[in-house]
Design a protein around this motif. Structure first.
Motif, PDB file in Angstrom:
ATOM      1  N   GLY A 172       0.188   2.409  -4.935  1.00  0.00           N
ATOM      2  CA  GLY A 172       0.803   2.140  -6.232  1.00  0.00           C
ATOM      3  C   GLY A 172       0.938   3.363  -7.122  1.00  0.00           C
ATOM      4  N   VAL A 173       0.505   4.549  -6.602  1.00  0.00           N
ATOM      5  CA  VAL A 173       0.553   5.772  -7.407  1.00  0.00           C
ATOM      6  C   VAL A 173       1.625   6.695  -6.823  1.00  0.00           C
ATOM      7  CG1 VAL A 173      -0.784   7.739  -8.271  1.00  0.00           C
ATOM      8  CG2 VAL A 173      -1.935   5.552  -7.814  1.00  0.00           C
ATOM      9  N   ASP A 174       2.383   7.326  -7.689  1.00  0.00           N
ATOM     10  CA  ASP A 174       3.420   8.269  -7.261  1.00  0.00           C
ATOM     11  C   ASP A 174       2.797   9.325  -6.339  1.00  0.00           C
ATOM     12  OD1 ASP A 174       5.266  10.444  -7.129  1.00  0.00           O
ATOM     13  OD2 ASP A 174       6.241   9.690  -8.933  1.00  0.00           O
ATOM     14  N   ILE A 175       3.441   9.563  -5.199  1.00  0.00           N
ATOM     15  CA  ILE A 175       2.840  10.483  -4.219  1.00  0.00           C
ATOM     16  C   ILE A 175       2.727  11.917  -4.733  1.00  0.00           C
ATOM     17  CG2 ILE A 175       3.421   9.202  -2.135  1.00  0.00           C
ATOM     18  CD1 ILE A 175       5.803  11.236  -1.819  1.00  0.00           C
ATOM     19  N   ARG A 176       3.462  12.250  -5.790  1.00  0.00           N
ATOM     20  CA  ARG A 176       3.385  13.627  -6.302  1.00  0.00           C
ATOM     21  C   ARG A 176       2.070  13.886  -7.029  1.00  0.00           C
ATOM     22  NH1 ARG A 176       9.117  13.458  -9.157  1.00  0.00           N
ATOM     23  NH2 ARG A 176       8.250  11.413  -9.560  1.00  0.00           N
ATOM     24  N   SER A 177       1.356  12.809  -7.347  1.00  0.00           N
ATOM     25  CA  SER A 177       0.074  12.976  -8.031  1.00  0.00           C
ATOM     26  C   SER A 177      -1.056  13.031  -7.001  1.00  0.00           C
ATOM     27  CB  SER A 177      -0.145  11.792  -8.972  1.00  0.00           C
ATOM     28  OG  SER A 177      -1.508  11.693  -9.314  1.00  0.00           O
ATOM     29  N   ALA A 181       0.847  -1.200   0.000  1.00  0.00           N
ATOM     30  CA  ALA A 181       0.000   0.000   0.000  1.00  0.00           C
ATOM     31  C   ALA A 181       0.878   1.244   0.000  1.00  0.00           C
ATOM     32  CB  ALA A 181      -0.911   0.004   1.226  1.00  0.00           C
ATOM     33  N   ILE A 182       2.009   1.122   0.679  1.00  0.00           N
ATOM     34  CA  ILE A 182       2.961   2.243   0.762  1.00  0.00           C
ATOM     35  C   ILE A 182       4.355   1.697   0.480  1.00  0.00           C
ATOM     36  CG2 ILE A 182       3.950   4.028   2.261  1.00  0.00           C
ATOM     37  CD1 ILE A 182       1.350   3.626   4.020  1.00  0.00           C
ATOM     38  N   GLN A 183       5.058   2.383  -0.347  1.00  0.00           N
ATOM     39  CA  GLN A 183       6.429   1.962  -0.636  1.00  0.00           C
ATOM     40  C   GLN A 183       7.280   3.218  -0.791  1.00  0.00           C
ATOM     41  OE1 GLN A 183       6.718  -0.582  -4.073  1.00  0.00           O
ATOM     42  NE2 GLN A 183       8.439  -1.694  -3.198  1.00  0.00           N
ATOM     43  N   THR A 184       8.379   3.261  -0.079  1.00  0.00           N
ATOM     44  CA  THR A 184       9.276   4.416  -0.241  1.00  0.00           C
ATOM     45  C   THR A 184      10.676   3.907  -0.550  1.00  0.00           C
ATOM     46  OG1 THR A 184      10.104   4.611   2.021  1.00  0.00           O
ATOM     47  CG2 THR A 184       7.972   5.611   1.584  1.00  0.00           C
ATOM     48  N   ILE A 185      11.356   4.640  -1.402  1.00  0.00           N
ATOM     49  CA  ILE A 185      12.734   4.265  -1.751  1.00  0.00           C
ATOM     50  C   ILE A 185      13.622   5.489  -1.559  1.00  0.00           C
ATOM     51  CG2 ILE A 185      14.263   3.421  -3.576  1.00  0.00           C
ATOM     52  CD1 ILE A 185      11.662   2.187  -4.856  1.00  0.00           C
ATOM     53  N   ASN A 186      14.516   5.375  -0.599  1.00  0.00           N
ATOM     54  CA  ASN A 186      15.488   6.449  -0.319  1.00  0.00           C
ATOM     55  C   ASN A 186      14.852   7.822  -0.152  1.00  0.00           C
ATOM     56  OD1 ASN A 186      17.871   5.022  -0.190  1.00  0.00           O
ATOM     57  ND2 ASN A 186      18.052   4.950  -2.420  1.00  0.00           N
ATOM     58  N   LEU A 187      13.734   7.842   0.493  1.00  0.00           N
ATOM     59  CA  LEU A 187      13.020   9.104   0.669  1.00  0.00           C
ATOM     60  C   LEU A 187      13.802  10.003   1.630  1.00  0.00           C
ATOM     61  CD1 LEU A 187      10.312   9.953  -0.546  1.00  0.00           C
ATOM     62  CD2 LEU A 187       9.226   9.330   1.598  1.00  0.00           C
ATOM     63  N   SER A 188      13.949  11.244   1.248  1.00  0.00           N
ATOM     64  CA  SER A 188      14.666  12.152   2.150  1.00  0.00           C
ATOM     65  C   SER A 188      13.991  13.514   2.169  1.00  0.00           C
ATOM     66  CB  SER A 188      16.125  12.290   1.721  1.00  0.00           C
ATOM     67  OG  SER A 188      16.185  12.862   0.439  1.00  0.00           O
ATOM     68  N   LYS A 189      14.183  14.194   3.273  1.00  0.00           N
ATOM     69  CA  LYS A 189      13.646  15.543   3.413  1.00  0.00           C
ATOM     70  C   LYS A 189      14.634  16.388   4.206  1.00  0.00           C
ATOM     71  CE  LYS A 189      11.100  19.110   3.413  1.00  0.00           C
ATOM     72  NZ  LYS A 189      10.860  19.860   2.158  1.00  0.00           N
ATOM     73  N   GLY A 248      14.219  14.223  -1.866  1.00  0.00           N
ATOM     74  CA  GLY A 248      14.808  13.211  -2.736  1.00  0.00           C
ATOM     75  C   GLY A 248      14.131  11.874  -2.536  1.00  0.00           C
ATOM     76  N   GLY A 249      14.410  10.947  -3.441  1.00  0.00           N
ATOM     77  CA  GLY A 249      13.818   9.618  -3.343  1.00  0.00           C
ATOM     78  C   GLY A 249      12.441   9.568  -3.981  1.00  0.00           C
ATOM     79  N   THR A 250      11.870   8.383  -3.948  1.00  0.00           N
ATOM     80  CA  THR A 250      10.536   8.223  -4.540  1.00  0.00           C
ATOM     81  C   THR A 250       9.641   7.475  -3.565  1.00  0.00           C
ATOM     82  OG1 THR A 250      11.184   6.139  -5.551  1.00  0.00           O
ATOM     83  CG2 THR A 250      11.387   8.117  -6.927  1.00  0.00           C
ATOM     84  N   ALA A 251       8.354   7.623  -3.775  1.00  0.00           N
ATOM     85  CA  ALA A 251       7.396   6.910  -2.924  1.00  0.00           C
ATOM     86  C   ALA A 251       6.091   6.732  -3.670  1.00  0.00           C
ATOM     87  CB  ALA A 251       7.156   7.692  -1.636  1.00  0.00           C
TER      88      ALA A 251
END
Lengths: 326, 326
Positions: free
Chosen positions: B66-71, B4-12, B59-62
């Motif tokens: 299954g949908v890109d969080i930026r959308s 349901a949630i997946q993050t890869i190298n997410l940074s802030k 940085g990173g993606t999440a």
């Protein structure tokens, strides 16, 4: 679309809780109802024995004459403005300026006699419109100053941003919500005046509604500036203080600096440039109110400058809102 | 496995160079209850805010559902209860649910049904017409949970959901969360209450200084913190010195005597590590051979709180002994 409407409706609910908004509604209604109650018509016999109907106001002697002269004054000022706008700068204190003003006034006074009842109602609407304009703008500043800071409060904005909405919808929804409310209040007031004066005097003057577009534009620009400040600082008090400060002080100084007829050629050239860059609420208000008397000249430049500032403030406010972390 | 949630190298990284998240990679299986643990300032709330686009990732993606969080589409059918939420004080309980339901895209009879259902679930049906400003902290929290569950979202983020809630209501909220996961929702909980996470969540992750220290099932986390061994406590009568020497060589440690009878025959506690449960019987046999009375034998399971301190506290000079003593 449903979400946008939900945000607009929420702003409506928020406003209903604000004392200042209720005061604004009360004052606008009171102004309109008092005007309607005080105005009536009487039949008078002229020197040549003809019976004519005149618009008079309870408690004001010679109201008919005052209204007629008032109309002539407004109309002649409007024509005079055309001279100024077209680059024929007229110094009102010079002999030439005085002479021109008198000529225009005499012309307008004759014009006023063609339809005395209608002209009297137009003048009345101009005067009441002025009061409505000032009262609504003054109270709207206080009413709208809190819209964006309240939206952006920590703990409040999070849930809204977590919804599947683009941020522009949230920003625009809040803005349109505030404007919808203001427009509705104005529409109600002018409708009350339109029907009330129509019934009392027999003069139906739909041009009364022509004040609204420019008044909404002025309020919209002021709200956009306040929203911008609200987004940047998140403070209702600061947004209110700056809003009043600009509207009551800075704008009046600008009105003097940009439009007063003084200084040499260099200064007057600079004035022209600044007029194209700095908004002036007084000028737009005067233009809006002149629509009531069907003035022949409309000064569009301040309107265009104001519209540009509306877009600029709104765009900048949204850009900051869009980029910010909450 | 579907996530349901997946993050890869997410940074802030916030302005001023403050790193809130550094390379966070998480996977939350669909339909699970996931607990995010971490000390204050670990970045837990920031992570949730990044996932919901309230805060922009550096940085990173999440992905969310299954949908890109930026959308904005990623936030469809997602519920959120922020920590320290503030609902508009002019709204009633049902007004809060209706407003946020509308923002989530619900409307008409479906929305009304959802409002009835969720207020019923959190036990606020009778209070639906009351303005939230009159609610206690616990009641406001329940309204918050109700609005987060409107529309049976696929993913629900609950940030400190039982904060300020009394024990009875807390139990009720746990039940609500269990039902939500039973219906197929993925529930993501941020909480300081580790016992709560332990009883509710299938998966947990520990976040510290913006870095995921550990993630997995609760059992995996406990194993990671405790190693492969098992701690066992014994309550016995007096142990002969020769036998105690042998036990001490195997790592047995006496516990400080609790208040109670003292003396040579008084019961005493000691504990020791064993490789597995099969090792317990020979120890009991050796005690019985030496005619030592055995009153109790209890395996000491490490609790999540102990594991948390073990995993987080190491860098802070803390160590937890079995049983939770730091």
């Amino acid at each position: 679309m449903g979400a946008l409407i939900a945000i607009i409706a929420d702003t409506w609910r928020q406003s209903r809780q604000q004392v200042v908004f209720l005061i604004m509604l009360g004052l606008l209604a009171l102004t309109a109802l008092t005007t309607v109650a005080l105005v009536h018509t009487v039949e008078v016999t002229t020197d040549d024995g003809a019976v004519v109907e005149k618009v008079v106001v309870y408690g004001i002697d010679d109201a008919g004459e005052l209204l007629s002269e008032g109309w002539a004054g407004l109309y002649s000022t409007s024509i005079l403005a055309e001279y100024v706008n077209e680059g024929e700068s007229v110094d009102p204190f010079s002999e030439e300026g005085q002479e021109l003003q008198q000529k225009l006034f005499d012309f307008a006074a004759l014009e006023a006699q063609t339809e005395p009842k209608r002209r009297a109602v137009e003048t009345l609407i101009w005067a009441v419109g002025f009061v409505v304009y000032v009262v609504s703008m003054m109270l709207f500043i206080a009413a709208c100053a809190g819209y964006f800071p309240a939206l952006l409060e920590a703990g409040a904005v999070d849930i809204v941003l977590a919804k599947p909405l683009e941020r522009w919808k949230i920003f625009l929804g809040k803005y349109l919500g505030g404007m919808a409310l203001f427009t509705a209040a104005l529409l109600g007031t002018y409708a009350l005046l339109f029907f009330g004066l129509g019934l009392r005097t027999g003069v139906w003057h739909p041009a009364i509604f022509m004040v609204m577009p420019l008044q909404v534009l002025s309020a919209g620009t002021l709200f956009a500036l306040i929203a911008l400040l609200g987004v940047i600082r998140g403070s209702t008090a600061l947004a209110m203080i700056v809003g009043y400060g600009y509207y009551l002080i800075v704008d009046k100084i600008m009105q003097f600096l940009l439009f007063a007829n003084f200084g040499g050629e260099g200064w007057q050239s600079l004035q022209k440039v600044l007029r194209a860059a700095i908004p002036n609420f007084v000028r737009v208000r005067d233009t809006a109110l002149m629509a009531v008397i069907n003035a022949p000249a409309t000064d569009w430049q301040p309107v265009m400058v104001m519209f540009a500032w509306l877009l600029l403030s709104l765009g900048l406010g949204y850009w900051i809102f869009h980029r910010r972390d909450f | 496995m579907e996530y349901a949630i997946q993050t890869i190298n997410l940074s802030k990284t916030y302005g001023g160079g403050i790193k809130a998240l550094s390379g966070v990679s998480l996977e939350v299986p669909r339909g699970s209850c996931f607990g995010l643990l971490g000390p204050n300032g670990a970045g837990k709330s920031t992570l949730v805010k990044v996932l919901l686009s309230i805060v922009r990732a550096s940085g990173g993606t999440a992905t969310l559902r299954g949908v890109d969080i930026r959308s904005a589409a990623a936030r469809e059918r997602v519920g959120y209860l922020p920590e320290g939420h503030r609902f508009p004080n002019y709204l009633t309980a049902e007004g809060v649910c209706r407003y946020f339901g509308q923002l989530g895209g619900l409307a008409g009879p479906e929305l009304e049904r959802e409002i009835d259902d969720k207020l019923e679930i959190v036990g606020l049906s009778e209070w639906r017409k009351v303005k939230v400003k009159k609610f206690s902290k616990g009641m406001a929290q329940r309204v918050g949970v109700a609005q987060a569950l409107i529309g049976d979202p696929e993913v629900v983020f609950l940030d400190e959901p039982t904060d300020g809630v009394d024990p009875v209501a807390r139990q009720g909220l746990r039940e609500v969360i269990r039902k939500a996961t039973a219906r197929g929702s993925t529930v993501f909980i941020n909480s300081h209450l580790l016992a709560e996470i332990e009883v509710l969540c299938d998966y947990v992750a520990i976040l510290d200084k913006g870095v995921v220290r550990q993630q997995g099932t609760v059992a995996e986390l406990l194993a990671a913190a405790s190693g492969a061994s098992l701690s066992v406590r014994f309550r016995t009568g007096s142990i002969p010195e020769s036998l105690w020497t042998k036990l001490a060589e195997r790592g047995a440690e006496r516990e400080p005597a609790a208040a109670g009878p003292e003396g040579a025959g008084a019961p005493q506690w000691f504990h020791m590590e064993v490789a597995d449960e099969a090792e317990i019987s020979p120890i009991i046999d050796s005690l019985r051979e030496a005619a030592v009375l055995v009153f109790a034998v209890e395996p000491r399971r490490m609790r999540l709180e102990d594991a948390f301190i073990e995993l987080i506290g190491a860098g802070r000079g803390m160590h937890v002994a079995r049983g939770g003593q730091i």
